[in-house]
Design a protein around this motif. Structure first.
Motif, PDB file in Angstrom:
ATOM      1  N   LEU A 105      26.675  46.510  43.273  1.00 24.30           N
ATOM      2  CA  LEU A 105      25.352  47.004  43.632  1.00 24.30           C
ATOM      3  C   LEU A 105      24.202  46.115  43.189  1.00 24.30           C
ATOM      4  O   LEU A 105      23.187  46.008  43.879  1.00 24.30           O
ATOM      5  CB  LEU A 105      25.123  48.401  43.010  1.00 24.30           C
ATOM      6  N   TYR A 163      22.321  57.144  43.507  1.00 25.74           N
ATOM      7  CA  TYR A 163      23.445  56.707  44.346  1.00 25.74           C
ATOM      8  C   TYR A 163      24.668  57.552  44.003  1.00 25.74           C
ATOM      9  O   TYR A 163      24.895  57.894  42.837  1.00 25.74           O
ATOM     10  CB  TYR A 163      23.742  55.223  44.066  1.00 25.74           C
ATOM     11  N   GLU A 165      28.806  57.372  44.628  1.00 23.67           N
ATOM     12  CA  GLU A 165      29.840  56.473  45.126  1.00 23.67           C
ATOM     13  C   GLU A 165      31.203  57.152  45.168  1.00 23.67           C
ATOM     14  O   GLU A 165      31.526  57.984  44.323  1.00 23.67           O
ATOM     15  CB  GLU A 165      29.908  55.195  44.293  1.00 23.67           C
ATOM     16  N   PRO A 241      35.873  52.438  41.864  1.00 18.99           N
ATOM     17  CA  PRO A 241      34.808  52.666  42.846  1.00 18.99           C
ATOM     18  C   PRO A 241      35.086  51.896  44.135  1.00 18.99           C
ATOM     19  O   PRO A 241      35.562  50.753  44.107  1.00 18.99           O
ATOM     20  CB  PRO A 241      33.551  52.131  42.152  1.00 18.99           C
ATOM     21  N   ILE A 243      33.072  50.487  45.984  1.00 19.60           N
ATOM     22  CA  ILE A 243      32.219  49.307  46.144  1.00 19.60           C
ATOM     23  C   ILE A 243      32.849  48.033  45.609  1.00 19.60           C
ATOM     24  O   ILE A 243      32.430  46.931  46.002  1.00 19.60           O
ATOM     25  CB  ILE A 243      30.852  49.511  45.463  1.00 19.60           C
ATOM     26  N   SER A 262      34.378  61.357  43.334  1.00 21.16           N
ATOM     27  CA  SER A 262      33.138  60.596  43.428  1.00 21.16           C
ATOM     28  C   SER A 262      32.425  60.671  42.093  1.00 21.16           C
ATOM     29  O   SER A 262      32.815  61.449  41.203  1.00 21.16           O
ATOM     30  CB  SER A 262      32.235  61.149  44.537  1.00 21.16           C
TER      31      SER A 262
END
Length: 292
Positions: A105, A163, A165, A241, A243, A262
């Motif tokens: 991020l 946010y 995730e 995660p 991401i 999450s």
């Protein structure tokens, strides 16, 4: 009581040694001892005592220490703010984030802020949420991206969720894994586990226990980078995660359902009006980027 006295007191409390504190401050030990004595005389009580293991705080010293740290933090912030100009031509932002957020991020936000404010120095502290919370409370960093809710509440610490995730299962690329699986199916898999203090470790254990089983660990104790490398090497699977999966060609992603996992990410800092101008400007860019 003077700021110099408090700075000398905090240095001795941190180092637990007059000699090491004097070296870190760049003063002689007699000068340091004289200033500590002046502080004790002004307060009318002993703050430090010499012991076999080093220097120890008295009960009065323990009471003074958090106040002294806070006063020094505010004095530093005031000095920094005075030296910054309204157009942000100079300054420094000390930003903290967990390893997964640094990897997934933070880089685009840093790039955008650098383009808008090229004269502002950026300093990134990479650590777990618990360690970053401690750094915020002592003033070592200005703001941080943390996993909430926090394990402990820190007075005057403000948080705002920016946010959410998704967590997924990372497996070796060659593993025969489905695109989706229930959390209960993790019972049959060897898991690579993060070190103590990592919120991902807590999330994984809670999910497994809620599904009625104890997770089977193949390797544990790693940071984000090492956990991902262990999975790529075929040592097991890990809940991570989503991401962090984007650039990992050696990993296979499986969505976790029943329940889906999450976590919420918040930007955290001391009261906004106490932050240096550069940190406030960085926060605005960060929130806009993540909420957008």
């Amino acid at each position: 009581m003077q700021l110099r006295h408090l700075a000398y007191f905090v240095a001795v409390a941190d180092e637990k040694s007059f000699t090491r504190a004097a070296d870190s401050l760049g003063v002689s030990q007699p000068t340091l001892s004289k200033q500590i004595l002046a502080l004790e005389n002004s307060l009318g009580t002993r703050l430090l005592v010499r012991a076999r293991a080093g220097v120890e705080l008295t009960s009065a010293g323990e009471a003074l220490l958090p106040h002294a740290q806070r006063i020094l933090i505010e004095a530093e912030n005031a000095t920094r703010s005075v030296h910054e100009v309204a157009s942000l031509q100079r300054g420094r932002v000390r930003m903290g984030a967990t390893p997964s957020m640094v990897e997934g991020l933070l880089a685009p936000v840093l790039r955008q802020f650098r383009a808008e404010h090229p004269a502002i120095d950026l300093e990134v502290h990479e650590a777990g949420s618990r360690d970053l919370t401690a750094e915020l409370s002592t003033g070592r960093i200005d703001l941080a991206l943390l996993i909430v809710p926090l394990a402990s509440q820190i007075p005057d610490l403000e948080t705002a969720v920016v946010y959410t995730e998704r967590l997924v299962l990372a497996s070796p690329a060659e593993a025969d894994m489905p695109d989706q699986m229930d959390v209960a199916e993790l019972e049959d898999l060897p898991l690579v586990m993060f070190r103590e203090g990592y919120d991902l470790r807590d999330v994984t254990f809670r999910a497994c226990h809620a599904a009625g089983f104890e997770p089977r660990l193949s390797v544990e104790g790693g940071e984000m980078g090492s956990v991902l490398r262990f999975v790529e090497s075929g040592l097991g699977h890990a809940v991570v995660p989503d991401i962090v999966m984007g650039t990992r060609t050696g990993l296979r992603r499986t969505r976790l359902e029943n329940p889906p996992l999450s976590r919420s990410i918040a930007v955290a800092h001391r009261p906004l009006d106490t932050l240096p101008l550069a940190a406030r400007a960085f926060r605005a860019v960060l929130v806009e980027a993540l909420e957008g």
